[in-house]
Design a protein around this motif. Structure first.
Motif, short mmCIF file in Angstrom:
data_model
loop_
_atom_site.label_atom_id
_atom_site.label_comp_id
_atom_site.label_asym_id
_atom_site.label_seq_id
_atom_site.Cartn_x
_atom_site.Cartn_y
_atom_site.Cartn_z
N ILE A 147 0.94 -1.20 -0.05
CA ILE A 147 0.10 0.12 0.18
C ILE A 147 0.80 1.33 -0.03
CG2 ILE A 147 -1.60 1.49 1.45
CD1 ILE A 147 -2.82 -1.22 2.24
N ARG A 148 1.99 1.18 0.75
CA ARG A 148 2.59 2.30 0.91
C ARG A 148 3.47 2.83 -0.39
NH1 ARG A 148 7.99 2.22 4.25
NH2 ARG A 148 7.64 4.49 4.00
N ARG A 149 3.84 1.81 -1.38
CA ARG A 149 4.23 2.22 -2.58
C ARG A 149 3.30 2.70 -3.64
NH1 ARG A 149 6.84 -3.00 -1.88
NH2 ARG A 149 5.40 -3.98 -3.34
N ASP A 150 2.10 2.58 -3.33
CA ASP A 150 0.95 3.16 -4.48
C ASP A 150 1.07 4.39 -4.65
OD1 ASP A 150 -1.41 3.42 -5.67
OD2 ASP A 150 -2.06 1.53 -4.75
N TRP A 151 1.11 4.90 -5.95
CA TRP A 151 1.26 6.05 -6.46
C TRP A 151 0.10 7.10 -6.28
CZ3 TRP A 151 -2.13 7.14 -10.14
CH2 TRP A 151 -2.87 5.93 -10.84
N ARG A 152 -0.99 6.22 -5.67
CA ARG A 152 -2.27 6.94 -5.71
C ARG A 152 -2.63 7.69 -4.25
NH1 ARG A 152 -5.66 1.75 -7.89
NH2 ARG A 152 -4.07 0.85 -6.49
N HIS A 153 -1.55 7.43 -3.44
CA HIS A 153 -1.66 8.17 -2.31
C HIS A 153 0.16 8.48 -1.90
CE1 HIS A 153 -1.75 4.63 0.54
NE2 HIS A 153 -0.83 4.59 -0.32
N GLU A 154 0.06 9.57 -1.06
CA GLU A 154 1.74 9.78 -0.69
C GLU A 154 1.71 10.11 0.79
OE1 GLU A 154 2.54 13.11 -3.10
OE2 GLU A 154 0.82 14.08 -2.72
N ASN A 155 2.81 10.46 1.32
CA ASN A 155 2.97 10.68 2.79
C ASN A 155 2.50 9.77 3.78
OD1 ASN A 155 4.03 12.82 1.57
ND2 ASN A 155 2.35 14.45 2.25
#
Ligand SMILES: Cc1cc2nc3c(=O)[nH]c(=O)nc-3n(C[C@H](O)[C@H](O)[C@H](O)COP(=O)(O)O)c2cc1C
Length: 146
Positions: A64-72
């Motif tokens: 999930i944390r690598r997903d470009w659809r969200h950040e930070n």
């Protein structure tokens, strides 16, 4: 049993259509991995609760944390818990517009506290975060989420 809760900032591409496709795929994966949890998406903010075996939670969050659809992505809780809060829900979902007023306030408290913790962690903010998260999660215990 582990529970991990993170906050993140959604990118504009995470709109309704894309979100519903993502939810369907995520629920399939979570079911296979015996993961349960909740995703709240309020404007630009995501808060997700992930519960399951330690390795399953770690692998899921790593993807999930690598997903470009969200950040930070910021983990605001990661600990052993005695049991699941979202039994039967591979990934419950609540849109910001459907939150109750109390939940909106709890979310604002959580975001403020997370900002303080990111800048300078203190025991009192860690304790406050646990209290805010408990209140928010308890408010979903009736589980009328979709
Ligand atoms: C806010 C957000 C929450 C997500 N939650 C999950 C989830 O609970 N489970 C899951 O498998 N994928 C979830 N995803 C999707 C993953 O990031 C990833 O795209 C998906 O698991 C496919 O990964 P893969 O392409 O490496 O197989 C989420 C994505 C976003 C943006």
């Amino acid at each position: 049993m582990k529970r991990l809760i993170y906050l993140s900032k959604a990118r504009p591409s995470l709109r309704d259509d894309a979100l519903y496709d993502m939810l369907a795929a995520a629920r399939d994966h979570n079911r296979d991995a015996s993961i349960t949890g909740l995703l709240i998406h309020q404007e630009q903010l995501c808060l997700q609760v992930i519960e399951g075996d330690e390795a399953a939670v770690r692998d899921c969050y790593a993807r999930i944390r690598r997903d470009w659809r969200h950040e930070n992505c910021q983990v605001i809780f990661h600990d052993d818990v005695p049991g699941r809060m979202f039994t039967g829900w591979p990934l419950a979902y609540r849109a910001g517009r459907d939150l109750e007023r109390g939940q909106v306030r709890q979310l604002a408290d959580i975001v403020e506290c997370a900002t303080r913790l990111a800048a300078k962690p203190t025991d009192s903010d860690r304790w406050a975060m646990d209290v805010y998260l408990r209140a928010l999660i308890d408010s979903f215990s009736a589980l009328t989420v979709q």
